[in-house]
Enzyme design. Sequence first.
Site, PDB file in Angstrom:
ATOM      1  N   THR A   1      14.754  11.577  38.054  1.00  0.00           N
ATOM      2  CA  THR A   1      13.849  10.648  38.946  1.00  0.00           C
ATOM      3  C   THR A   1      12.265  12.140  38.794  1.00  0.00           C
ATOM      4  OG1 THR A   1      13.030   9.811  40.680  1.00  0.00           O
ATOM      5  CG2 THR A   1      14.639  11.621  40.845  1.00  0.00           C
ATOM      6  N   GLU A   2      11.116  11.429  38.298  1.00  0.00           N
ATOM      7  CA  GLU A   2       9.890  12.274  37.802  1.00  0.00           C
ATOM      8  C   GLU A   2      10.020  13.326  39.428  1.00  0.00           C
ATOM      9  OE1 GLU A   2       6.854   9.097  37.027  1.00  0.00           O
ATOM     10  OE2 GLU A   2       6.774   9.219  39.322  1.00  0.00           O
TER      11      GLU A   2
END
Lengths: 216, 227
Positions: free
Chosen positions: A53-54
């Site tokens: 996840t960024e």
Amino acid sequence: MSRSLTRGVLTKDEIAKMIADDIPQGAFVNLGIGQPTLVADHLDLERGVVLHTENGMLGMGRAAVGDEIDPDLVNAGKIPVVETPGASYFHHADSFAMMRGGHLDVCVLGAFQVSVRGDLANWHTGAEDAIPAVGGAMDLAIGAREVLVMMTLFSRDGSSKLVPECTYPLTGVACVSRVYTDHGVFEITDRGVRVREAFGATVDDLRQRTGLALLS
Amino acid sequence: MTDVLEGADAADRAVADIHDGATVLIGGFGTAGQPMELIDALRRRGATDLTVVNNNAGNGDTGLAALLATGRVRKIICSVPRQSDSWVFDDLYRSGRIELEVVPQGNLAERMRAAGAGIGAFFSPTGVGTPLAEGKEQRTIAGRDYLLEYPIRGDYALIKAHTADRMGNLVYRKTARNFGPVMATAATTTVAQVVDVVRTGALDPENVVTPSIYVDRVVLVPPEAAR
């Protein structure tokens, strides 16, 4: 080989399952905000697929429920999630270096339009009164080794979202390798767009409705 | 030397010298890692004509959104201004009362990393061929196209970590880490709010995420005092 007419138009969940089934074991994968998050429901995380996840995490798990909800542990859509064994945290510059540096195997993104050469438009409708919000879409589009798109093939007005040239502002140039839709799966190749599978339609039907010279 | 500030007015004292026209880097991804008490103190401080750098442009009516609502932020640099709960920013933007620079999230982080690392500019492949490439120098290096991106430096960084020691070494918690470590390096003065301060030597040096050299002020906001 096209499975034309052997099954009807796919639901979102069926598209998500098909994408999940195509993701290889052990892959590091980023799922974009919106529809692509459905892919997580069909991934067997025990099989070694690791979700990125960024906002700084590898080994992201499912959505958190009840007592698991922790405001310090959220996904890119700011939804509370859980961590899986072997998870790690890192800061934003590292998280995006991971993308840009070509370390992610796959990302799955939504789209307004994809062109026949793999250009992606998914961040801005181009409307004058729209507030532009790009987030991590441009970084993901050029960063992941394989960019998969999940979308409906047709917009609400019936026009094809697989197009000769994007009319919406671009997110990335020639970055998409495969497009999963309710009506078919499309491979973007050097020779053109090849229909891998068609659902609820023949390849000829799809040629007619998209206006594209699709390869079968 | 890092100042450790405690007590009810600690956050206000920590931001008391933020001047009009300052560029302020504010940590957080949505509300995770957003230094609410420091932002509230900045709002009370009343400095105006600010440039704020954050991933978003405020959520709901608290924190960054409340600061924007005062009209004292001239410009915001962010990647995702529009969200389901960004009505404060939306109104300001549509009525022309705030300037917006949209930056792809990875470029936003890297531009601050560059500032903190003394890099003059760098070439990024992100944004090539898109509207955000307009006005930027493009270069082909080893067959791939890149855009020239410049650092973003802050006068102040307001960040949230989990634990500090008395020297200002920081550890974070889960995805609340996000922009904190990068912003800490990119500002002249870095202020970190934390939920716990431990004695120097109590943090395992192997686990320190932000070394004390980057941290000027630590503000203790114990969990019971936080909103």
